[in-house]
Design a protein around this motif. Structure first.
Motif, PDB file in Angstrom:
ATOM      1  N   ALA A  81      -3.301   5.271   0.268  1.00  0.00           N
ATOM      2  CA  ALA A  81      -3.042   4.095  -0.572  1.00  0.00           C
ATOM      3  C   ALA A  81      -2.830   2.859   0.298  1.00  0.00           C
ATOM      4  O   ALA A  81      -3.360   1.775   0.015  1.00  0.00           O
ATOM      5  CB  ALA A  81      -1.829   4.350  -1.461  1.00  0.00           C
ATOM      6  N   LEU A  82      -2.056   3.010   1.358  1.00  0.00           N
ATOM      7  CA  LEU A  82      -1.789   1.900   2.284  1.00  0.00           C
ATOM      8  C   LEU A  82      -3.078   1.355   2.885  1.00  0.00           C
ATOM      9  O   LEU A  82      -3.376   0.159   2.798  1.00  0.00           O
ATOM     10  CB  LEU A  82      -0.852   2.380   3.384  1.00  0.00           C
ATOM     11  CG  LEU A  82      -0.603   1.403   4.541  1.00  0.00           C
ATOM     12  CD1 LEU A  82       0.522   0.453   4.172  1.00  0.00           C
ATOM     13  CD2 LEU A  82      -0.252   2.139   5.821  1.00  0.00           C
ATOM     14  N   PHE A  83      -3.872   2.237   3.507  1.00  0.00           N
ATOM     15  CA  PHE A  83      -5.060   1.785   4.231  1.00  0.00           C
ATOM     16  C   PHE A  83      -6.129   1.243   3.297  1.00  0.00           C
ATOM     17  O   PHE A  83      -6.794   0.245   3.611  1.00  0.00           O
ATOM     18  CB  PHE A  83      -5.641   2.927   5.073  1.00  0.00           C
ATOM     19  CG  PHE A  83      -4.729   3.422   6.159  1.00  0.00           C
ATOM     20  CD1 PHE A  83      -4.067   2.543   6.997  1.00  0.00           C
ATOM     21  CD2 PHE A  83      -4.527   4.783   6.356  1.00  0.00           C
ATOM     22  CE1 PHE A  83      -3.224   2.994   7.999  1.00  0.00           C
ATOM     23  CE2 PHE A  83      -3.688   5.247   7.364  1.00  0.00           C
ATOM     24  CZ  PHE A  83      -3.041   4.353   8.183  1.00  0.00           C
ATOM     25  N   PRO A 107      -3.735  -3.176  -4.625  1.00  0.00           N
ATOM     26  CA  PRO A 107      -2.613  -2.233  -4.636  1.00  0.00           C
ATOM     27  C   PRO A 107      -2.654  -1.258  -5.794  1.00  0.00           C
ATOM     28  O   PRO A 107      -2.291  -0.086  -5.639  1.00  0.00           O
ATOM     29  CB  PRO A 107      -1.374  -3.142  -4.701  1.00  0.00           C
ATOM     30  CG  PRO A 107      -1.864  -4.438  -5.218  1.00  0.00           C
ATOM     31  CD  PRO A 107      -3.275  -4.571  -4.771  1.00  0.00           C
ATOM     32  N   VAL A 108      -3.108  -1.716  -6.963  1.00  0.00           N
ATOM     33  CA  VAL A 108      -3.114  -0.850  -8.143  1.00  0.00           C
ATOM     34  C   VAL A 108      -4.172   0.246  -8.007  1.00  0.00           C
ATOM     35  O   VAL A 108      -3.890   1.430  -8.207  1.00  0.00           O
ATOM     36  CB  VAL A 108      -3.347  -1.684  -9.419  1.00  0.00           C
ATOM     37  CG1 VAL A 108      -3.475  -0.772 -10.636  1.00  0.00           C
ATOM     38  CG2 VAL A 108      -2.215  -2.685  -9.622  1.00  0.00           C
ATOM     39  N   VAL A 161       3.433  -4.299  -6.092  1.00  0.00           N
ATOM     40  CA  VAL A 161       4.138  -3.022  -6.059  1.00  0.00           C
ATOM     41  C   VAL A 161       4.502  -2.558  -7.472  1.00  0.00           C
ATOM     42  O   VAL A 161       4.508  -1.352  -7.756  1.00  0.00           O
ATOM     43  CB  VAL A 161       5.386  -3.118  -5.154  1.00  0.00           C
ATOM     44  CG1 VAL A 161       6.447  -4.033  -5.746  1.00  0.00           C
ATOM     45  CG2 VAL A 161       5.951  -1.747  -4.841  1.00  0.00           C
ATOM     46  N   PHE A 162       4.782  -3.475  -8.386  1.00  0.00           N
ATOM     47  CA  PHE A 162       5.052  -3.100  -9.772  1.00  0.00           C
ATOM     48  C   PHE A 162       3.799  -2.515 -10.425  1.00  0.00           C
ATOM     49  O   PHE A 162       3.876  -1.549 -11.189  1.00  0.00           O
ATOM     50  CB  PHE A 162       5.525  -4.312 -10.574  1.00  0.00           C
ATOM     51  CG  PHE A 162       6.889  -4.814 -10.193  1.00  0.00           C
ATOM     52  CD1 PHE A 162       8.030  -4.206 -10.668  1.00  0.00           C
ATOM     53  CD2 PHE A 162       7.030  -5.904  -9.343  1.00  0.00           C
ATOM     54  CE1 PHE A 162       9.300  -4.669 -10.318  1.00  0.00           C
ATOM     55  CE2 PHE A 162       8.282  -6.379  -8.981  1.00  0.00           C
ATOM     56  CZ  PHE A 162       9.428  -5.751  -9.468  1.00  0.00           C
ATOM     57  N   GLY A 163       2.655  -3.120 -10.127  1.00  0.00           N
ATOM     58  CA  GLY A 163       1.411  -2.618 -10.689  1.00  0.00           C
ATOM     59  C   GLY A 163       1.068  -1.235 -10.183  1.00  0.00           C
ATOM     60  O   GLY A 163       0.621  -0.369 -10.950  1.00  0.00           O
ATOM     61  N   ALA A 164       1.264  -1.017  -8.876  1.00  0.00           N
ATOM     62  CA  ALA A 164       0.984   0.301  -8.304  1.00  0.00           C
ATOM     63  C   ALA A 164       1.901   1.349  -8.911  1.00  0.00           C
ATOM     64  O   ALA A 164       1.474   2.472  -9.225  1.00  0.00           O
ATOM     65  CB  ALA A 164       1.148   0.246  -6.787  1.00  0.00           C
ATOM     66  N   ALA A 165       3.176   1.011  -9.081  1.00  0.00           N
ATOM     67  CA  ALA A 165       4.131   1.957  -9.669  1.00  0.00           C
ATOM     68  C   ALA A 165       3.781   2.270 -11.117  1.00  0.00           C
ATOM     69  O   ALA A 165       3.846   3.435 -11.549  1.00  0.00           O
ATOM     70  CB  ALA A 165       5.546   1.384  -9.577  1.00  0.00           C
TER      71      ALA A 165
END
Length: 447
Positions: A81-83, A107-108, A161-165
């Motif tokens: 996810a990071l890369f 990010p999502v 980060v909210f979208g990914a979560a």
């Protein structure tokens, strides 16, 4: 009756949303956004930023779980996810939600596809989670804009980060309570500084948002708790990171209006505030000549001046946030692609000389995607262009065919072994796919 807390209201919406609630135009926009995401990640996967990040984390990568777009490595899901989010952002070619300046898809999508390789889901489920993730990121961003970005928070990281979560939590089937914890744990990991723009640290913001959002959902699944009012509390995200937050921007119209409808796509790999300037310079270029042209006046929104008034960028990364450089390469080369924002283009004597003659002016009345470009000729002739909306904006959208052309060019440049047409077809038919992860596996390097 006590009003439901904002964090829980957003969590409940995400948890209880059904695919049938999502209008067909938004479903189509999700597919367009994912096509753009994969193209950007393929184009950026071999960038020096990605190579250095891989080298730094290689000793700490866990079991092979997930695909790296355009590459052979298979790290654990959190590192994937990071890369992948970093790869999709590193060229500054990813999508933009213009109201907030969030780049929502990287990010999502990176978090969602990494999880899909661990927990098999259908293409419909992944598209749905992606739509909801973008919705969560942009609505939280709406609530703290414009003060949040103006204060120096890099909103693509802090709100991504909210979208990914949310997306990961949807794929995990979290109920409203666990989803609220996921959003709270995302708030606890929110980060990103505008000061990093023009450096490798900028893409790390989006990578960390993807990784941390996925981690937040995985923790919440195991009943790892968070504050109940993580977004709206007295010391919650919105009040700490924003000025006079608008909580109604998070909850009003949930399920009725969709933030993906306001997503824009970049025709040029640079900061979106530079785009209307490039459009204007391309429009007046037929009148440009090194011998006959005097000053070049560029008038843009104050945010453009604040973020991109860089007459002397040090390298290609800084050039992506240089109004002067974007204008110069457009006038000299008649294009503004990846090559025009390279270190070599920055060092080109002709480009450097022209940057010196470009004057930037701030116009508070100008929209963020608006620009006025004036060529002042040495014989006193004036040639002017007014770009009301930049190419790629919601008002002047890139067509599906334009996005496919962009995808092919990026794939050919960054991952020439990729079967571009097969991947385009797979993304276009993702809604009917039994295994969503098959798409990301197609993007891996065959070498």
């Amino acid at each position: 009756m006590t009003e439901e807390p904002v964090t829980l209201a957003l969590a409940r919406f995400v948890a209880e949303s059904r695919w049938g609630d999502v209008p067909p135009p938004i479903r189509h926009e999700a597919a367009r956004a994912l096509l753009n995401y994969f193209g950007c990640a393929l184009g950026g996967c071999q960038d020096e930023t990605i190579k250095r990040a891989l080298s730094a984390f290689a000793p700490y990568v866990g079991a092979a779980q997930a695909t790296l777009i355009g590459r052979r490595e298979r790290p654990d899901a959190l590192h994937a996810a990071l890369f992948n989010a970093m790869s999709a952002n590193v060229l500054d070619f990813d999508d933009t939600h213009l109201r907030t300046m969030i780049h929502p898809s990287a990010p999502v999508a990176a978090a969602a596809f990494a999880l899909a390789e661990l927990r098999p889901v259908s293409g419909e489920a992944l598209l749905h989670a992606f739509v909801l993730g973008v919705e969560a990121a942009c609505r939280v961003g709406n609530s703290v804009s414009p003060g949040h970005y103006a204060r120096g928070w890099h909103i693509s990281g802090t709100c991504g980060v909210f979208g990914a979560a949310a997306a990961a939590g949807k794929l995990l089937g979290l109920d409203a309570q666990r989803m609220a914890w996921a959003l709270g744990l995302a708030a606890a990991q929110s980060a990103g500084l505008v000061e990093m723009l023009g450096s490798m640290g900028k893409s790390l913001h989006l990578g960390a948002a993807a990784r941390n959002g996925l981690a937040a959902a995985l923790l919440a699944e195991k009943e790892f708790t968070a504050a109940e009012r993580a977004i709206e509390g007295e010391r919650g995200f919105a009040r700490v990171f924003g000025e006079n937050p608008d909580f109604a921007a998070i909850t009003q119209g949930l399920g009725e209006t969709w933030e993906l409808a306001h997503n824009a796509y970049k025709p040029y790999p640079c900061g979106v505030v530079v785009h209307p300037v490039i459009d204007g310079c391309l429009e007046v270029r037929r009148h440009y000549s090194p011998q006959a042209t005097g000053r070049i006046l560029v008038k843009v929104n104050p945010l453009g001046v604040e973020r991109a008034d860089r007459r002397h960028p040090r390298d290609g990364a800084e050039a992506k946030l240089s109004l002067q450089h974007g204008a110069a390469v457009a006038l000299i080369h008649g294009s503004a692609g990846v090559a025009q924002f390279s270190d070599a283009a920055v060092a080109d004597p002709a480009v450097a000389a022209l940057r010196e003659r470009i004057e930037i002016q701030s116009d508070p009345a100008a929209a963020r995607d608006e620009a006025f470009v004036t060529l002042c000729m040495k014989d006193s002739m004036i040639h002017a262009a007014h770009v009301k909306h930049a190419l790629g904006s919601v008002e002047r959208p890139m067509r599906d065919a334009d996005l496919e052309t962009k995808f092919r060019a990026l794939a050919a440049a960054g991952a020439p072994g990729c079967d571009a047409q097969r991947l385009i077809n797979a993304i276009g038919s993702l809604e009917g796919a039994v295994d969503a992860a098959a798409v990301v596996r197609l993007s891996a390097s065959p070498g």
